[in-house]
Design an enzyme around this catalytic site. Structure first.
Site, mmCIF file in Angstrom:
data_model
loop_
_atom_site.group_PDB
_atom_site.id
_atom_site.type_symbol
_atom_site.label_atom_id
_atom_site.label_comp_id
_atom_site.label_asym_id
_atom_site.label_seq_id
_atom_site.Cartn_x
_atom_site.Cartn_y
_atom_site.Cartn_z
ATOM 1 N N ASP A 1 0.765 -1.283 0.128
ATOM 2 C CA ASP A 1 0.195 -0.154 -0.064
ATOM 3 C C ASP A 1 0.785 1.345 0.003
ATOM 4 O OD1 ASP A 1 -2.174 1.383 0.045
ATOM 5 O OD2 ASP A 1 -2.852 0.888 2.065
ATOM 6 N N ASN B 1 -9.884 -2.855 -7.373
ATOM 7 C CA ASN B 1 -9.349 -1.761 -7.903
ATOM 8 C C ASN B 1 -9.636 -1.694 -9.590
ATOM 9 O OD1 ASN B 1 -6.084 -2.941 -6.443
ATOM 10 N ND2 ASN B 1 -7.290 -1.341 -6.026
ATOM 11 N N GLY C 1 0.196 5.411 -4.458
ATOM 12 C CA GLY C 1 -0.254 6.658 -4.822
ATOM 13 C C GLY C 1 0.261 7.934 -3.985
HETATM 14 C C1 FPP Z 1 -1.674 0.035 -3.450
HETATM 15 O O1 FPP Z 1 -1.296 1.370 -3.374
HETATM 16 C C2 FPP Z 1 -1.231 -0.482 -4.534
HETATM 17 C C3 FPP Z 1 -1.872 -0.969 -5.712
HETATM 18 C C4 FPP Z 1 -3.132 -0.993 -5.873
HETATM 19 C C5 FPP Z 1 -0.943 -1.786 -6.723
HETATM 20 C C6 FPP Z 1 0.300 -2.471 -6.411
HETATM 21 C C7 FPP Z 1 1.156 -2.533 -7.691
HETATM 22 C C8 FPP Z 1 2.554 -2.613 -7.399
HETATM 23 C C9 FPP Z 1 3.368 -2.731 -6.232
HETATM 24 C C10 FPP Z 1 3.407 -2.632 -8.694
HETATM 25 C C11 FPP Z 1 3.165 -3.692 -9.638
HETATM 26 C C12 FPP Z 1 3.104 -5.059 -9.211
HETATM 27 C C13 FPP Z 1 3.916 -5.880 -9.896
HETATM 28 C C14 FPP Z 1 3.671 -7.291 -9.273
HETATM 29 C C15 FPP Z 1 4.736 -5.530 -11.077
HETATM 30 P P1 FPP Z 1 -2.282 2.589 -3.702
HETATM 31 O O2 FPP Z 1 -1.925 3.021 -5.250
HETATM 32 O O3 FPP Z 1 -3.747 2.263 -3.567
HETATM 33 O O4 FPP Z 1 -1.514 3.826 -2.848
HETATM 34 P P2 FPP Z 1 -2.465 4.845 -2.010
HETATM 35 O O5 FPP Z 1 -3.305 4.348 -1.018
HETATM 36 O O6 FPP Z 1 -1.284 5.768 -1.454
HETATM 37 O O7 FPP Z 1 -3.107 5.916 -3.167
#
Ligand code: FPP
Length: 260
Positions: free
Chosen positions: A36, A84, A39
Site C-alpha cells: 500500500d 481496483n 499513490g
Molecule cells: C496500492 O497502493 C497498490 C496497488 C493497488 C498496486 C500494487 C502494484 C505494485 C506494487 C506494482 C506492480 C506490481 C507488480 C507485481 C509488477 P495505492 O495506489 O492504493 O496507494 P495509495 O493508497 O497511496 O493511493
C-alpha cells in the site's frame, strides 16, 4: 543466488536469515504482503500516481529476491484487487502494462532463483495479452522449487470463497462429491491456488505498508491464524531492512493457534 547450490554442510538460506538477525528455525513459510502507499508516495513528490506503481514494481523485485535468499517458501503479493477495477481506466491500464512488463523482464531472474510464478484471482478479467504473458510465465516456471511467488490479481477474498462454493456445488450436482465429505480440505482444494505443494497453504504473516491496519478482502480463508504486521513505510520506499524488521516482529509474537 540459488539456495539449492549450497556449499556442503552450510545452508545458505539459514546463513542469510541469521545474518539478517532472524531465527532460521522460525521463519514464516508463507508471507503475504499488502503493498500500500504507491499513490501517496508519488503524490508527496508532486508526481503522477503511476510513478509510484513503477517504483513499487522495483520493490517487488527486491523483496522477491530477498525472500528466496531467506528460504521463504511462498510469497503472496496483493498486486491488484477486485475493487481496483473501479479506479480510473488510465491507472488500471497502466498497472496491467506494468505487470506485463514485469513478467517479461523478470523471467530470467525467476528461473535463476528457482521461483515458480503463480497467480490467484478472477484472471479471466485481465486483458488477454497480459493473461497470455501470465500463462507463459507460469508454464515456464512450473518446475521451479525454491519458492512460489503468487500474485493476487483481480483478487477478492469473498470472490475466492464464492468461486470455491460454486465448484463444490458443481461437483455435488455431478455426483463427484458427497455433501457429507465437504470439509476444510475440500474447500482448500477449490481455492484459486489449490493445495500448495510446499505445505504452505496458510499464511503465517500478513505485512501491510503505509501504516494501514485493514485486511481489505485479502486471503480471508488462508490468513485466519496469520500474524498481522503494519509497517509505516509506503510501499515504494519499503526496504529490505523494513522487511527484516517486520519478520523480526513476527518472530517475537507467540502463536498459540487457539491453544494455551
Ligand atoms: C496500492 O497502493 C497498490 C496497488 C493497488 C498496486 C500494487 C502494484 C505494485 C506494487 C506494482 C506492480 C506490481 C507488480 C507485481 C509488477 P495505492 O495506489 O492504493 O496507494 P495509495 O493508497 O497511496 O493511493
Amino acid at each position: 543466488m540459488n539456495p539449492t547450490t549450497a556449499v556442503p554442510g552450510i545452508d545458505p538460506a539459514h546463513e542469510a536469515a541469521r545474518s539478517a538477525g532472524l531465527d532460521p528455525a522460525r521463519l514464516p513459510k508463507h508471507v503475504a504482503i499488502i503493498m500500500d502507499g504507491n499513490g501517496r508516495w508519488a503524490k508527496g513528490r508532486g508526481w503522477d500516481r503511476t510513478r509510484g506503481h513503477r517504483q513499487g514494481a522495483d520493490v517487488v523485485r527486491a523483496i522477491t529476491t530477498d525472500s528466496v535468499r531467506l528460504g521463504i517458501r511462498r510469497l503472496t503479493l496483493y498486486a491488484f484487487s477486485s475493487e481496483n477495477w473501479s479506479r480510473p481506466q488510465i491507472e488500471t491500464s497502466y498497472l496491467m502494462r506494468l505487470l506485463d512488463e514485469f513478467l517479461r523482464g523478470e523471467l530470467a531472474t525467476l528461473q535463476e532463483n528457482g521461483v515458480r510464478l503463480e497467480a490467484i484471482g478472477r484472471l479471466d478479467r485481465l486483458p488477454s495479452d497480459v493473461r497470455a504473458t501470465l500463462d507463459a510465465t507460469r508454464t515456464a516456471t512450473a518446475a521451479n522449487r525454491n519458492m512460489a511467488l503468487c500474485l493476487a490479481l483481480s483478487y477478492g477474498g469473498r470472490d475466492e470463497i464464492v468461486d470455491a462454493c460454486r465448484a463444490i456445488a458443481r461437483d455435488v450436482a455431478a455426483g463427484r462429491l458427497d455433501p457429507q465429505s465437504v470439509d476444510a480440505s475440500a474447500v482448500q482444494a477449490r481455492l484459486y491456488a489449490g493445495a500448495c505443494r510446499f505445505g504452505a497453504d496458510d499464511v503465517d504473516v500478513v505485512i501491510r505498508t503505509a501504516g494501514e491496519s485493514r485486511l481489505s478482502n485479502f486471503l480471508p480463508w488462508q490468513a485466519i491464524y496469520a500474524e498481522y504486521v503494519s509497517v509505516a513505510a509506503l510501499w515504494p520506499e519499503f526496504t529490505i531492512t523494513d522487511y527484516h524488521a517486520a519478520l523480526k516482529e513476527f518472530q517475537a509474537r507467540e502463536r498459540r493457534f487457539g491453544g494455551v
